[in-house]
Design a protein around this motif. Structure first.
Motif, PDB file in Angstrom:
ATOM      1  N   THR A   9       0.846  -1.199   0.000  1.00  0.00           N
ATOM      2  CA  THR A   9       0.000   0.000   0.000  1.00  0.00           C
ATOM      3  C   THR A   9       0.877   1.244   0.000  1.00  0.00           C
ATOM      4  N   LEU A  10       0.382   2.273  -0.669  1.00  0.00           N
ATOM      5  CA  LEU A  10       1.042   3.575  -0.715  1.00  0.00           C
ATOM      6  C   LEU A  10       0.070   4.617  -0.182  1.00  0.00           C
ATOM      7  N   GLY A  11       0.574   5.578   0.575  1.00  0.00           N
ATOM      8  CA  GLY A  11      -0.244   6.680   1.042  1.00  0.00           C
ATOM      9  C   GLY A  11      -0.749   6.494   2.458  1.00  0.00           C
ATOM     10  N   ALA A  12      -1.317   7.578   2.996  1.00  0.00           N
ATOM     11  CA  ALA A  12      -1.871   7.590   4.348  1.00  0.00           C
ATOM     12  C   ALA A  12      -3.275   6.982   4.330  1.00  0.00           C
ATOM     13  N   ASN A  13      -3.809   6.735   5.510  1.00  0.00           N
ATOM     14  CA  ASN A  13      -5.126   6.093   5.627  1.00  0.00           C
ATOM     15  C   ASN A  13      -6.209   6.774   4.812  1.00  0.00           C
ATOM     16  N   THR A  14      -6.213   8.093   4.776  1.00  0.00           N
ATOM     17  CA  THR A  14      -7.276   8.816   4.071  1.00  0.00           C
ATOM     18  C   THR A  14      -7.116   8.785   2.557  1.00  0.00           C
ATOM     19  N   SER A  15      -5.908   8.519   2.074  1.00  0.00           N
ATOM     20  CA  SER A  15      -5.666   8.500   0.624  1.00  0.00           C
ATOM     21  C   SER A  15      -4.857   7.271   0.215  1.00  0.00           C
ATOM     22  N   MET A  16      -5.077   6.143   0.893  1.00  0.00           N
ATOM     23  CA  MET A  16      -4.287   4.944   0.654  1.00  0.00           C
ATOM     24  C   MET A  16      -4.628   4.302  -0.691  1.00  0.00           C
ATOM     25  N   HIS A  17      -3.586   3.890  -1.400  1.00  0.00           N
ATOM     26  CA  HIS A  17      -3.751   3.155  -2.653  1.00  0.00           C
ATOM     27  C   HIS A  17      -3.156   1.765  -2.469  1.00  0.00           C
ATOM     28  N   THR A  18      -3.943   0.747  -2.772  1.00  0.00           N
ATOM     29  CA  THR A  18      -3.491  -0.635  -2.659  1.00  0.00           C
ATOM     30  C   THR A  18      -3.017  -1.118  -4.025  1.00  0.00           C
ATOM     31  N   MET A  19      -1.741  -1.522  -4.091  1.00  0.00           N
ATOM     32  CA  MET A  19      -1.171  -2.034  -5.343  1.00  0.00           C
ATOM     33  C   MET A  19      -1.193  -3.560  -5.410  1.00  0.00           C
ATOM     34  N   SER A  20      -1.559  -4.216  -4.327  1.00  0.00           N
ATOM     35  CA  SER A  20      -1.420  -5.672  -4.198  1.00  0.00           C
ATOM     36  C   SER A  20      -2.060  -6.464  -5.332  1.00  0.00           C
ATOM     37  N   ASN A  21      -3.220  -6.042  -5.826  1.00  0.00           N
ATOM     38  CA  ASN A  21      -3.907  -6.797  -6.869  1.00  0.00           C
ATOM     39  C   ASN A  21      -3.324  -6.568  -8.251  1.00  0.00           C
ATOM     40  N   GLN A  22      -2.423  -5.623  -8.415  1.00  0.00           N
ATOM     41  CA  GLN A  22      -1.818  -5.333  -9.710  1.00  0.00           C
ATOM     42  C   GLN A  22      -0.345  -5.759  -9.783  1.00  0.00           C
ATOM     43  N   VAL A  23       0.300  -5.932  -8.632  1.00  0.00           N
ATOM     44  CA  VAL A  23       1.745  -6.199  -8.596  1.00  0.00           C
ATOM     45  C   VAL A  23       2.042  -7.656  -8.963  1.00  0.00           C
ATOM     46  N   THR A  24       2.980  -7.840  -9.905  1.00  0.00           N
ATOM     47  CA  THR A  24       3.426  -9.188 -10.283  1.00  0.00           C
ATOM     48  C   THR A  24       4.827  -9.489  -9.770  1.00  0.00           C
ATOM     49  N   SER A  25       5.537  -8.449  -9.334  1.00  0.00           N
ATOM     50  CA  SER A  25       6.889  -8.596  -8.793  1.00  0.00           C
ATOM     51  C   SER A  25       7.162  -7.375  -7.925  1.00  0.00           C
ATOM     52  N   VAL A  26       7.756  -7.597  -6.751  1.00  0.00           N
ATOM     53  CA  VAL A  26       8.099  -6.466  -5.888  1.00  0.00           C
ATOM     54  C   VAL A  26       9.251  -6.863  -4.977  1.00  0.00           C
ATOM     55  N   LYS A  27      10.188  -5.922  -4.793  1.00  0.00           N
ATOM     56  CA  LYS A  27      11.317  -6.177  -3.902  1.00  0.00           C
ATOM     57  C   LYS A  27      11.892  -4.869  -3.398  1.00  0.00           C
ATOM     58  N   LEU A  28      12.429  -4.919  -2.202  1.00  0.00           N
ATOM     59  CA  LEU A  28      13.202  -3.816  -1.634  1.00  0.00           C
ATOM     60  C   LEU A  28      14.665  -4.081  -1.968  1.00  0.00           C
ATOM     61  N   VAL A  29      15.320  -3.107  -2.577  1.00  0.00           N
ATOM     62  CA  VAL A  29      16.692  -3.286  -3.045  1.00  0.00           C
ATOM     63  C   VAL A  29      17.615  -2.336  -2.281  1.00  0.00           C
ATOM     64  N   PRO A  30      18.607  -2.883  -1.536  1.00  0.00           N
ATOM     65  CA  PRO A  30      19.527  -2.017  -0.798  1.00  0.00           C
ATOM     66  C   PRO A  30      20.689  -1.549  -1.676  1.00  0.00           C
ATOM     67  N   LYS A  31      21.206  -0.385  -1.335  1.00  0.00           N
ATOM     68  CA  LYS A  31      22.445   0.109  -1.938  1.00  0.00           C
ATOM     69  C   LYS A  31      23.296   0.634  -0.797  1.00  0.00           C
ATOM     70  N   VAL A  32      24.509   0.117  -0.679  1.00  0.00           N
ATOM     71  CA  VAL A  32      25.411   0.523   0.389  1.00  0.00           C
ATOM     72  C   VAL A  32      26.610   1.227  -0.230  1.00  0.00           C
ATOM     73  N   ASP A  33      26.914   2.411   0.294  1.00  0.00           N
ATOM     74  CA  ASP A  33      28.110   3.147  -0.102  1.00  0.00           C
ATOM     75  C   ASP A  33      29.034   3.231   1.108  1.00  0.00           C
ATOM     76  N   ARG A  34      30.313   2.991   0.874  1.00  0.00           N
ATOM     77  CA  ARG A  34      31.290   3.049   1.956  1.00  0.00           C
ATOM     78  C   ARG A  34      32.498   3.841   1.473  1.00  0.00           C
ATOM     79  N   GLU A  35      32.864   4.853   2.257  1.00  0.00           N
ATOM     80  CA  GLU A  35      34.059   5.622   1.944  1.00  0.00           C
ATOM     81  C   GLU A  35      35.283   4.772   2.241  1.00  0.00           C
ATOM     82  N   LYS A  36      36.365   5.023   1.534  1.00  0.00           N
ATOM     83  CA  LYS A  36      37.580   4.231   1.669  1.00  0.00           C
ATOM     84  C   LYS A  36      38.197   4.313   3.064  1.00  0.00           C
ATOM     85  N   GLY A  37      38.136   5.443   3.713  1.00  0.00           N
ATOM     86  CA  GLY A  37      38.792   5.618   5.002  1.00  0.00           C
ATOM     87  C   GLY A  37      40.224   6.093   4.819  1.00  0.00           C
ATOM     88  N   LEU A  38      40.915   6.248   5.946  1.00  0.00           N
ATOM     89  CA  LEU A  38      42.278   6.774   5.919  1.00  0.00           C
ATOM     90  C   LEU A  38      43.224   5.849   6.671  1.00  0.00           C
TER      91      LEU A  38
END
Length: 143
Positions: free
Chosen positions: A17-46
């Motif tokens: 679901t997207l949005g707050a309770n008063t304006s919530m949109h449910t994507m569940s019946n339309q979604v065929t694939s969904v994932k949370l994708v992480p991206k990690v950045d790390r500085e080299k250090g000294l």
């Protein structure tokens, strides 16, 4: 012989679901694939003359990505919701498998998805990608 088993989770049935309770949109019946994708950045250090190292900063960001069924102009259309709310930061809830009970919540920036496609065929799947803003929260059942 070990008594450990191999664990897997099948995606679905679940919710998105997207949005707050008063304006919530449910994507569940339309979604065929969904994932949370992480991206990690790390500085080299000294490294200093003595050989000691001062570690670099670590930063993490997430995107919510997937595919949904193109549905422009239908009742409760995901295509219309994304277009009408593009650029807006909204809360979201993603439950990969309701039976497991774990949900992920946060705020994401809505972006419109592709509109249209090949002529005279059923243009089924459309890609989506939303940047998660700030922290992503994992909510476990009973805890």
């Amino acid at each position: 012989m070990s008594n450990k088993s191999i664990g897997t989770t099948i995606l679905g049935p679940g919710t998105l679901t997207l949005g707050a309770n008063t304006s919530m949109h449910t994507m569940s019946n339309q979604v065929t694939s969904v994932k949370l994708v992480p991206k990690v950045d790390r500085e080299k250090g000294l490294t200093v003359l003595s050989g000691l190292k001062k570690g670099g900063a670590r930063s993490e960001s997430w995107t919510l990505e997937g595919k949904f069924l193109f549905d422009l102009g239908t009742a409760e259309s995901t295509s219309d919701y994304l277009f009408d709310n593009r650029g807006q930061d909204v809360p979201f809830t993603f439950t990969p498998a309701t039976a497991r009970g774990t949900t992920f919540t946060g705020t994401l920036t809505v972006e419109s998805a592709e509109i249209g496609g090949d002529v005279d065929i059923d243009n089924l799947e459309v890609d989506f990608s939303f940047e998660v803003q700030g922290d992503l929260t994992k909510n476990k059942p009973g805890g």
